[in-house]
Write a protein that holds these residues in place. Structure first.
Motif, mmCIF file in Angstrom:
data_model
loop_
_atom_site.group_PDB
_atom_site.id
_atom_site.type_symbol
_atom_site.label_atom_id
_atom_site.label_comp_id
_atom_site.label_asym_id
_atom_site.label_seq_id
_atom_site.Cartn_x
_atom_site.Cartn_y
_atom_site.Cartn_z
ATOM 1 N N VAL A 1 29.552 18.758 63.559
ATOM 2 C CA VAL A 1 28.984 18.529 64.886
ATOM 3 C C VAL A 1 29.442 17.159 65.361
ATOM 4 O O VAL A 1 29.346 16.177 64.634
ATOM 5 C CB VAL A 1 27.442 18.581 64.834
ATOM 6 C CG1 VAL A 1 26.849 18.242 66.177
ATOM 7 C CG2 VAL A 1 26.982 19.933 64.352
ATOM 8 N N LEU A 2 29.949 17.102 66.583
ATOM 9 C CA LEU A 2 30.380 15.826 67.140
ATOM 10 C C LEU A 2 29.170 15.001 67.565
ATOM 11 O O LEU A 2 28.191 15.524 68.097
ATOM 12 C CB LEU A 2 31.288 16.053 68.349
ATOM 13 C CG LEU A 2 32.629 16.691 68.061
ATOM 14 C CD1 LEU A 2 33.390 16.875 69.365
ATOM 15 C CD2 LEU A 2 33.438 15.879 67.091
ATOM 16 N N ILE A 3 29.260 13.709 67.330
ATOM 17 C CA ILE A 3 28.206 12.775 67.703
ATOM 18 C C ILE A 3 28.810 11.772 68.673
ATOM 19 O O ILE A 3 29.752 11.069 68.330
ATOM 20 C CB ILE A 3 27.656 12.036 66.462
ATOM 21 C CG1 ILE A 3 27.114 13.029 65.448
ATOM 22 C CG2 ILE A 3 26.607 11.019 66.873
ATOM 23 C CD1 ILE A 3 26.830 12.427 64.093
ATOM 24 N N LEU B 1 30.206 8.635 57.937
ATOM 25 C CA LEU B 1 30.642 9.029 59.273
ATOM 26 C C LEU B 1 32.161 9.082 59.276
ATOM 27 O O LEU B 1 32.813 8.321 58.564
ATOM 28 C CB LEU B 1 30.214 8.010 60.333
ATOM 29 C CG LEU B 1 28.843 8.107 60.940
ATOM 30 C CD1 LEU B 1 28.658 7.028 61.997
ATOM 31 C CD2 LEU B 1 28.572 9.451 61.541
ATOM 32 N N GLN B 2 32.702 9.977 60.067
ATOM 33 C CA GLN B 2 34.148 10.061 60.242
ATOM 34 C C GLN B 2 34.467 9.925 61.722
ATOM 35 O O GLN B 2 33.776 10.483 62.565
ATOM 36 C CB GLN B 2 34.690 11.403 59.747
ATOM 37 C CG GLN B 2 34.597 11.594 58.268
ATOM 38 C CD GLN B 2 35.086 12.978 57.852
ATOM 39 O OE1 GLN B 2 35.093 13.906 58.647
ATOM 40 N NE2 GLN B 2 35.478 13.091 56.607
ATOM 41 N N LEU B 3 35.529 9.202 62.013
ATOM 42 C CA LEU B 3 35.999 9.056 63.377
ATOM 43 C C LEU B 3 36.735 10.326 63.786
ATOM 44 O O LEU B 3 37.509 10.877 63.010
ATOM 45 C CB LEU B 3 36.934 7.858 63.476
ATOM 46 C CG LEU B 3 37.459 7.491 64.850
ATOM 47 C CD1 LEU B 3 36.302 7.094 65.759
ATOM 48 C CD2 LEU B 3 38.436 6.338 64.738
ATOM 49 N N VAL B 4 36.466 10.806 64.978
ATOM 50 C CA VAL B 4 37.166 11.973 65.511
ATOM 51 C C VAL B 4 38.286 11.436 66.389
ATOM 52 O O VAL B 4 38.033 10.895 67.470
ATOM 53 C CB VAL B 4 36.211 12.886 66.318
ATOM 54 C CG1 VAL B 4 36.961 14.075 66.879
ATOM 55 C CG2 VAL B 4 35.062 13.340 65.446
ATOM 56 N N LEU C 1 28.387 2.737 58.006
ATOM 57 C CA LEU C 1 28.429 4.169 57.719
ATOM 58 C C LEU C 1 29.864 4.652 57.561
ATOM 59 O O LEU C 1 30.156 5.477 56.695
ATOM 60 C CB LEU C 1 27.707 4.961 58.815
ATOM 61 C CG LEU C 1 26.196 4.788 58.874
ATOM 62 C CD1 LEU C 1 25.645 5.436 60.132
ATOM 63 C CD2 LEU C 1 25.540 5.364 57.636
ATOM 64 N N TYR C 2 30.771 4.125 58.392
ATOM 65 C CA TYR C 2 32.192 4.449 58.229
ATOM 66 C C TYR C 2 32.690 3.965 56.871
ATOM 67 O O TYR C 2 33.403 4.656 56.175
ATOM 68 C CB TYR C 2 33.041 3.795 59.322
ATOM 69 C CG TYR C 2 33.021 4.472 60.663
ATOM 70 C CD1 TYR C 2 33.069 5.853 60.794
ATOM 71 C CD2 TYR C 2 32.976 3.727 61.828
ATOM 72 C CE1 TYR C 2 33.058 6.460 62.033
ATOM 73 C CE2 TYR C 2 32.971 4.322 63.073
ATOM 74 C CZ TYR C 2 33.016 5.693 63.168
ATOM 75 O OH TYR C 2 33.005 6.295 64.393
ATOM 76 N N CYS D 1 33.657 9.444 69.765
ATOM 77 C CA CYS D 1 32.934 10.465 69.000
ATOM 78 C C CYS D 1 33.137 10.254 67.507
ATOM 79 O O CYS D 1 34.172 9.768 67.061
ATOM 80 C CB CYS D 1 33.412 11.867 69.357
ATOM 81 S SG CYS D 1 32.911 12.405 70.986
ATOM 82 N N CYS D 2 32.138 10.628 66.763
ATOM 83 C CA CYS D 2 32.232 10.625 65.312
ATOM 84 C C CYS D 2 31.539 11.878 64.810
ATOM 85 O O CYS D 2 30.927 12.616 65.584
ATOM 86 C CB CYS D 2 31.609 9.368 64.724
ATOM 87 S SG CYS D 2 29.919 9.049 65.240
#
Length: 73
Positions: free
Chosen positions: A7-9, A52-55, A46-47, A61-62
């Motif tokens: 899910v994109l955040i 968390l992952q960067l989109v 968090l990264y 977005c992450c």
């Protein structure tokens, strides 16, 4: 749609909600007492911990690397 699809955040939305969404006029009405700078520093942590992952194809977005992490956060 899969239960485990990512899910994109939108991080700007996270900040907007966390600081009261423009509704809180003073510090006492806010649920979180974090500033935008503190939230951005938390995002970097968090990264760094791979929570968390960067989109890359969507700016700002992450996403969580695994949807089950959302239940723990």
């Amino acid at each position: 749609m899969s239960l485990f699809s990512p899910v994109l955040i939108l991080w700007d939305l996270v900040i907007w909600v966390a600081i009261g969404g423009g509704k809180a006029q003073n510090q006492e009405q806010r649920q979180l007492t974090w500033s935008e700078d503190e939230l951005n520093a938390a995002q970097k942590q968090l990264y760094g911990r791979n929570l968390l992952q960067l989109v890359e194809e969507r700016a700002g977005c992450c996403q969580l690397p695994h949807p089950l992490l959302g239940w723990g956060l």
